[in-house]
Design an enzyme around this catalytic site. Sequence first.
Site, mmCIF file in Angstrom:
data_model
loop_
_atom_site.group_PDB
_atom_site.id
_atom_site.type_symbol
_atom_site.label_atom_id
_atom_site.label_comp_id
_atom_site.label_asym_id
_atom_site.label_seq_id
_atom_site.Cartn_x
_atom_site.Cartn_y
_atom_site.Cartn_z
ATOM 1 N N GLY A 50 0.794 -1.221 0.000
ATOM 2 C CA GLY A 50 0.000 0.000 0.000
ATOM 3 C C GLY A 50 0.822 1.265 0.000
ATOM 4 N N THR A 51 1.922 1.278 0.735
ATOM 5 C CA THR A 51 2.743 2.488 0.828
ATOM 6 C C THR A 51 3.305 2.881 -0.531
ATOM 7 O OG1 THR A 51 3.319 2.212 3.164
ATOM 8 C CG2 THR A 51 4.884 3.430 1.802
ATOM 9 N N ASN A 98 -7.548 3.794 9.173
ATOM 10 C CA ASN A 98 -6.894 2.627 9.758
ATOM 11 C C ASN A 98 -6.804 2.657 11.275
ATOM 12 O OD1 ASN A 98 -5.054 4.799 8.977
ATOM 13 N ND2 ASN A 98 -3.448 3.557 9.875
ATOM 14 N N GLN A 147 -7.868 -0.497 3.991
ATOM 15 C CA GLN A 147 -8.664 -0.992 5.121
ATOM 16 C C GLN A 147 -10.098 -1.329 4.733
ATOM 17 O OE1 GLN A 147 -7.502 -1.853 7.982
ATOM 18 N NE2 GLN A 147 -5.460 -0.945 7.875
ATOM 19 N N HIS A 174 -1.458 -8.002 2.612
ATOM 20 C CA HIS A 174 -1.331 -8.538 3.967
ATOM 21 C C HIS A 174 -2.430 -8.084 4.923
ATOM 22 C CE1 HIS A 174 0.554 -5.153 6.371
ATOM 23 N NE2 HIS A 174 0.689 -4.688 5.148
ATOM 24 N N THR A 218 11.823 -7.735 -12.273
ATOM 25 C CA THR A 218 11.168 -9.044 -12.223
ATOM 26 C C THR A 218 10.078 -9.076 -11.164
ATOM 27 O OG1 THR A 218 13.218 -10.118 -12.924
ATOM 28 C CG2 THR A 218 11.545 -11.521 -11.916
ATOM 29 N N CYS A 230 2.921 1.385 10.919
ATOM 30 C CA CYS A 230 3.971 2.133 10.212
ATOM 31 C C CYS A 230 4.519 3.290 11.037
ATOM 32 C CB CYS A 230 3.420 2.660 8.884
ATOM 33 S SG CYS A 230 2.991 1.355 7.715
#
Length: 384
Positions: A70-71, A150, A180, A202, A242, A329
């Site tokens: 997400g970041t 969040n 979220q 995640h 990749t 975070c």
Amino acid sequence: MTAYFDNSATTKPCPAAVKAVAHMLETDWGNPSSLHNLGINAAKELITARKIIADSTGASSDEIIFTSGGTEANNMALFGAVKAKKRLGNRIVTTAIEHESILESAQELEKQGFEVIYLKPDKSGNISKEQLFDVVNDKTILVSMMYVNNEVGTIMPVEAVKRAVKRAGAPALIHTDCVQAYGKIPLSVKKIGADLITVSSHKIHGPKGVGALYINKQANLKNQNFATRFGGEQEKKIRPGTECSPLIAGFAGAVSEFSDLASQEKYIKELNSYAREKLGDMGSVRFNNSETSSPYIINLYVPTFMRSQTVIQELSSEYGIYVSNGSACAKGKKSHVLTAMGLDNETIDKSIRISFCKNNTKEEIDYLVESLTDLIKKHPLEKI
């Protein structure tokens, strides 16, 4: 007994995600860009994964770009949108309670000379449509508003953003951080009306290290607007290198296990109501978010002489209960969300976040309440 209530920070990977990751590591481990059979098999898995994730949002496969999470997707969205529209205006509209990846990007854009408007929430964390309509003007080039906060679970008026942009005659692109909301609220890119949408693996029982950015092809954005790296053709040259095919496959595995989200939400609402009732019966804790917030999140003040970081550690080490005090975070920094809501320092310093997933139970909530009660008795507020 143990109880995990930090699902807004991360979730336990589900069996389908673990199986998909293992399959890519053990069987289809070739480079997806290679032209031999191992590479072709890996590429086919990526095509399947991209379609699964696109279908889950109502997007087309060619509108999904895989990221590290997400970041990164949020950073790409903000800087890419501003790069595309900077000749048409100077104003950026966001909120004061966005994730750090949005706020710090916005602060950097301020340093570059852009005007950034941060909408302030009320004491329950809510931001109104009227606030949005008041600040979006014909010089606005970007509006970035998260769907679900969040820390306190505020459900933002994201579907009003497009109307505000249209009414103002603004050239703005619209970005919605759905990290979220994804896997909790049925998402439709058409209904949200955003040009850019962020999702992450995640938070939905997939592996860490992978997410996605939806880029609406109808917005006619050029790939180079988002390019921050050079050296490959992968991900439309927006994110060359990749692809991490095991994580991407695991992400799709988690999405493929999405249950009936309406039934899931009904169950989570029952858990939330039960938790609020039991916690409220303690008579000492205080809720920081309202019952109109996402049922997946409860934010509450714990009356003890300890600060929230210590409460979290005590709950973990002494009782086997896992909660947090805000965004993972932020690594324990003072909550910018509770600060923006105008809560006092005492409340901010002693508040924790409880976040649910479909695997939580009422028995775990009973254990949480029992443990919190015991903790407060051991460390009462009067010891200050």
